[in-house]
Design a protein around this motif. Structure first.
Motif, mmCIF file in Angstrom:
data_model
loop_
_atom_site.group_PDB
_atom_site.id
_atom_site.type_symbol
_atom_site.label_atom_id
_atom_site.label_comp_id
_atom_site.label_asym_id
_atom_site.label_seq_id
_atom_site.Cartn_x
_atom_site.Cartn_y
_atom_site.Cartn_z
ATOM 1 N N MET A 225 -53.369 -30.264 -5.397
ATOM 2 C CA MET A 225 -52.984 -30.831 -6.690
ATOM 3 C C MET A 225 -52.258 -29.786 -7.529
ATOM 4 O O MET A 225 -52.540 -29.608 -8.713
ATOM 5 C CB MET A 225 -54.224 -31.350 -7.425
ATOM 6 C CG MET A 225 -54.947 -32.436 -6.645
ATOM 7 S SD MET A 225 -56.656 -32.713 -7.184
ATOM 8 C CE MET A 225 -56.415 -33.247 -8.854
ATOM 9 N N SER A 226 -51.312 -29.109 -6.938
ATOM 10 C CA SER A 226 -50.565 -28.082 -7.654
ATOM 11 C C SER A 226 -49.809 -28.691 -8.824
ATOM 12 O O SER A 226 -49.199 -29.758 -8.691
ATOM 13 C CB SER A 226 -49.572 -27.407 -6.707
ATOM 14 O OG SER A 226 -48.753 -26.504 -7.426
ATOM 15 N N PRO A 227 -49.848 -28.061 -9.996
ATOM 16 C CA PRO A 227 -49.119 -28.609 -11.142
ATOM 17 C C PRO A 227 -47.618 -28.635 -10.896
ATOM 18 O O PRO A 227 -47.082 -27.816 -10.147
ATOM 19 C CB PRO A 227 -49.479 -27.655 -12.283
ATOM 20 C CG PRO A 227 -49.958 -26.407 -11.626
ATOM 21 C CD PRO A 227 -50.576 -26.827 -10.335
ATOM 22 N N SER A 228 -46.964 -29.561 -11.547
ATOM 23 C CA SER A 228 -45.508 -29.686 -11.422
ATOM 24 C C SER A 228 -44.788 -28.646 -12.261
ATOM 25 O O SER A 228 -43.638 -28.301 -11.981
ATOM 26 C CB SER A 228 -45.065 -31.083 -11.862
ATOM 27 O OG SER A 228 -45.798 -32.075 -11.184
ATOM 28 N N CYS A 249 -48.590 -29.115 -16.462
ATOM 29 C CA CYS A 249 -48.029 -30.459 -16.522
ATOM 30 C C CYS A 249 -47.991 -31.035 -15.105
ATOM 31 O O CYS A 249 -47.596 -30.345 -14.154
ATOM 32 C CB CYS A 249 -46.619 -30.435 -17.114
ATOM 33 S SG CYS A 249 -45.858 -32.068 -17.235
ATOM 34 N N PHE A 250 -48.415 -32.292 -14.981
ATOM 35 C CA PHE A 250 -48.442 -32.970 -13.680
ATOM 36 C C PHE A 250 -47.560 -34.210 -13.760
ATOM 37 O O PHE A 250 -47.825 -35.121 -14.561
ATOM 38 C CB PHE A 250 -49.872 -33.381 -13.320
ATOM 39 C CG PHE A 250 -50.846 -32.242 -13.276
ATOM 40 C CD1 PHE A 250 -51.082 -31.555 -12.098
ATOM 41 C CD2 PHE A 250 -51.536 -31.857 -14.422
ATOM 42 C CE1 PHE A 250 -51.978 -30.504 -12.055
ATOM 43 C CE2 PHE A 250 -52.433 -30.808 -14.400
ATOM 44 C CZ PHE A 250 -52.655 -30.121 -13.205
ATOM 45 N N ALA A 258 -49.224 -36.154 -16.869
ATOM 46 C CA ALA A 258 -50.497 -35.768 -17.485
ATOM 47 C C ALA A 258 -50.453 -34.271 -17.745
ATOM 48 O O ALA A 258 -49.736 -33.522 -17.065
ATOM 49 C CB ALA A 258 -51.669 -36.134 -16.577
ATOM 50 N N LEU A 259 -51.209 -33.837 -18.732
ATOM 51 C CA LEU A 259 -51.244 -32.425 -19.106
ATOM 52 C C LEU A 259 -52.620 -31.842 -18.817
ATOM 53 O O LEU A 259 -53.635 -32.548 -18.860
ATOM 54 C CB LEU A 259 -50.913 -32.262 -20.589
ATOM 55 C CG LEU A 259 -49.603 -32.894 -21.068
ATOM 56 C CD1 LEU A 259 -49.445 -32.691 -22.564
ATOM 57 C CD2 LEU A 259 -48.415 -32.320 -20.300
ATOM 58 N N GLY A 260 -52.662 -30.548 -18.557
ATOM 59 C CA GLY A 260 -53.922 -29.843 -18.329
ATOM 60 C C GLY A 260 -54.039 -28.671 -19.276
ATOM 61 O O GLY A 260 -53.069 -27.928 -19.478
ATOM 62 N N GLU A 261 -55.218 -28.492 -19.877
ATOM 63 C CA GLU A 261 -55.446 -27.428 -20.844
ATOM 64 C C GLU A 261 -56.741 -26.685 -20.517
ATOM 65 O O GLU A 261 -57.812 -27.300 -20.438
ATOM 66 C CB GLU A 261 -55.561 -27.995 -22.254
ATOM 67 C CG GLU A 261 -54.232 -28.253 -22.936
ATOM 68 C CD GLU A 261 -53.598 -26.970 -23.420
ATOM 69 O OE1 GLU A 261 -54.107 -26.351 -24.369
ATOM 70 O OE2 GLU A 261 -52.572 -26.568 -22.832
#
Length: 343
Positions: A225-228, A249-250, A258-261
């Motif tokens: 699931m590597s981020p984009s 950011c994915f 979708a965003l990751g924080e």
């Protein structure tokens, strides 16, 4: 009896002051004489001091406030002051150079020994029989060079921790991913653990702002699931003349994102990230940034380092936000930059 007790009390007061003096220098107190060691160890039982490394002492109230990386540096500085010829390597040298070394790697102090007449490792001291390409001095501590320390750490670390060091080196030197891969081949081409170092170099990216972000990204990579993208710039919905940057950011196959924080403590106590602001100011600014991120009309998955380090937890949280190996669009963040840190 009374005179002996007075002498001991006076000597303890002297030792206590020396411990406090060494604390001001950011290091433990190195006791030399056997009598001093015995006297200091008696006070350990009273909870006044601790002995984190054989014959090194520090006040307990000070030690409790230090993070694992600061504790490691206290020990390294004390050993360097006691033995100026000592040369540190691996994770210890990487930490001295300012690279983000995972706390999991700081249970031992790493130094060089003469390959011709090696001295065995003992307890917390790990000796390495290697001949370094160069030895330098950082704040009075003799260490192998920055680049060699990074590679030396990467070849003996798990992938996630190696990636944190690799990202840190890119940030520190402002070099590309390709250059790092060349460095790894030159310095570790035949060493045990080179496969992990190569993999870390191939995925490294200096745009990551902390070791925690690097470790989180490694967990994502391992899960497919590597981020984009990393630290992508969006126009702030509230203040359009500004940019707002999520950690991850994915991009999804259905065209959404979708965003990751990562909610990490580094944002509140790392001088490079706080930029002289107080903890209260940083907290307020971070909460404002988070509120603006939510207005981008994309799911925001927030997670802590506890979530990152708990097996399966981060993958689960991302899946709740719609991010899974099957929903991710093809490609990853390496297509958006060559690994150089964001300017």
């Amino acid at each position: 009896m009374g005179e002996g007790a007075t002498r001991k009390s006076k000597r303890w007061a002297e030792l206590e002051q020396r411990i406090l003096d060494e604390r001001e220098r950011g290091r433990c107190f190195a006791a030399r004489g056997r009598y001093d060691v015995r006297l200091l160890r008696r006070h350990i039982a009273h909870g006044l001091i601790v002995e984190p490394f054989p014959r090194l002492f520090v006040m307990n109230d000070c030690w409790r406030t230090l993070r694992p990386d600061a504790r490691h540096l206290h020990i390294v500085r004390a050993l360097a002051a006691r033995d100026p010829d000592m040369v540190f390597c691996s994770h210890s040298a990487a930490l001295v150079h300012g690279l983000p070394v995972s706390y999991r790697l700081l249970d031992q102090v790493h130094c060089l020994t003469n390959p011709a007449a090696p001295t065995k490792s003992r307890g917390m001291l790990r000796r390495h029989g290697m001949v370094p390409h160069a030895v330098t001095s950082v704040d009075g501590i003799r260490v192998i060079s920055l680049v060699e320390a990074a590679v030396d750490s990467m070849v003996s670390a798990p992938f996630a921790d190696a990636l944190a060091v690799a990202d840190g080196l890119l940030r520190k030197l402002d070099i590309s991913r390709d250059v790092l891969q060349f460095i790894v081949e030159e310095l570790a081409g035949s060493r045990h653990g080179v496969a992990t170092a190569r993999r870390a170099a191939a995925w490294a990216d200096g745009r990551a702002e902390s070791g925690g972000e690097s470790i989180a990204r490694a967990v994502m990579i391992e899960a497919g699931m590597s981020p984009s993208d990393i630290q992508p710039a969006f126009s702030d919905p509230v203040e359009p003349w500004r940019e707002v940057r999520p950690d991850f950011c994915f991009l999804l196959k259905d065209g959404s994102a979708a965003l990751g924080e990562l909610d990490g403590l580094d944002k509140y106590d790392d001088p490079e990230l706080t930029q002289g602001r107080s903890t209260t100011e940083v907290l307020a600014r971070e909460r404002q940034r988070e509120s603006h991120l939510t207005l981008l009309d994309m799911p925001v998955v927030r997670f802590s380092m506890h979530d990152v380090l708990t097996p399966g937890r981060l993958v689960y949280l991302l899946s709740v936000g719609g991010v899974t190996p099957s929903t991710l669009a093809p490609g990853d963040y390496r297509a958006t930059g060559d690994g150089r840190p964001r300017q």
